[in-house]
Design a protein around this motif. Structure first.
Motif, short mmCIF file in Angstrom:
data_model
loop_
_atom_site.label_atom_id
_atom_site.label_comp_id
_atom_site.label_asym_id
_atom_site.label_seq_id
_atom_site.Cartn_x
_atom_site.Cartn_y
_atom_site.Cartn_z
N TRP A 10 0.84 -1.20 0.00
CA TRP A 10 0.00 0.00 0.00
C TRP A 10 0.88 1.25 0.00
O TRP A 10 0.67 2.19 -0.77
CB TRP A 10 -0.91 0.00 1.23
N LEU A 13 2.45 1.71 -3.46
CA LEU A 13 1.56 2.07 -4.56
C LEU A 13 0.83 3.40 -4.34
O LEU A 13 0.54 4.12 -5.29
CB LEU A 13 0.54 0.96 -4.80
N PHE A 14 0.49 3.69 -3.09
CA PHE A 14 -0.27 4.92 -2.82
C PHE A 14 0.59 6.04 -2.24
O PHE A 14 0.13 7.17 -2.12
CB PHE A 14 -1.43 4.62 -1.84
N ARG A 29 -8.56 -3.07 -2.50
CA ARG A 29 -8.11 -1.75 -2.95
C ARG A 29 -6.77 -1.84 -3.67
O ARG A 29 -6.54 -1.15 -4.66
CB ARG A 29 -8.03 -0.81 -1.75
N TYR A 32 -7.41 -3.19 -7.16
CA TYR A 32 -7.93 -2.13 -8.02
C TYR A 32 -6.80 -1.18 -8.44
O TYR A 32 -6.70 -0.82 -9.61
CB TYR A 32 -9.03 -1.34 -7.31
N ARG A 33 -5.96 -0.82 -7.48
CA ARG A 33 -4.87 0.13 -7.78
C ARG A 33 -3.89 -0.45 -8.80
O ARG A 33 -3.42 0.25 -9.71
CB ARG A 33 -4.13 0.49 -6.48
N GLU A 36 -5.57 -0.23 -12.06
CA GLU A 36 -5.63 1.18 -12.45
C GLU A 36 -4.30 1.63 -13.04
O GLU A 36 -4.26 2.33 -14.05
CB GLU A 36 -5.99 2.01 -11.22
N LEU A 37 -3.21 1.21 -12.40
CA LEU A 37 -1.89 1.58 -12.90
C LEU A 37 -1.57 0.88 -14.22
O LEU A 37 -0.93 1.45 -15.10
CB LEU A 37 -0.82 1.26 -11.86
N GLY A 41 -6.98 4.65 -15.31
CA GLY A 41 -8.18 4.80 -14.49
C GLY A 41 -9.42 4.94 -15.35
O GLY A 41 -9.35 4.82 -16.58
#
Length: 135
Positions: A10, A13-14, A29, A32-33, A36-37, A41
């Motif tokens: 986390w 990535l965030f 999450r 999904y991330r 998304e990457l 998105g």
């Protein structure tokens, strides 16, 4: 992966600390991330629509024009209506309708042009509102 590993992922990535220690939350999450990457998105239009829906839910005025009529078919759909023995075809556009080479903002205007009297355009073309739970 342990929860500590998920939290480390986390952070990577965030670039922020994980908000909680819930394994299912972190896994969903993070998945999904990663997608998304990899794939990008959601489209800008989708993000703006979601923001407008969130504003409406919170009672903030001003962006209702962005919200699409729930009965509105997908752009490109053709609506066919026979009136007095003549078949009329309307094409749904992203921002209105096209009938006989002219662009209209509403189906009611087209229905009036066809029938010569006021009509509810949605009803004239057989479209009805979808109630919650019908989808």
């Amino acid at each position: 992966m342990s929860v500590a590993d998920l939290k480390a992922e986390w952070q990577r990535l965030f670039r922020a600390d994980a908000p909680n220690n819930s394994r299912p939350f972190l896994e969903l999450r993070l998945a999904y991330r990663i997608q998304e990457l990899a794939y990008g998105g959601p489209p800008r239009e989708t993000v703006r629509l979601l923001d407008a829906l969130a504003d409406e839910l919170q009672g903030k005025p001003g962006r209702k024009a962005m919200l699409r009529e729930s009965r509105m078919p997908v752009a490109g759909t053709r609506l066919v209506r026979e009136w007095n023995g003549v078949e009329h075809t309307v094409t749904v556009l992203r921002d209105g309708f096209e009938w006989e080479g002219r662009k209209y903002k509403s189906l009611s205007a087209i229905a009036r042009a066809i029938a010569g009297t006021r009509w509810n355009g949605w009803r004239f073309f057989g479209l009805r509102e979808i109630k919650r739970g019908e989808r």
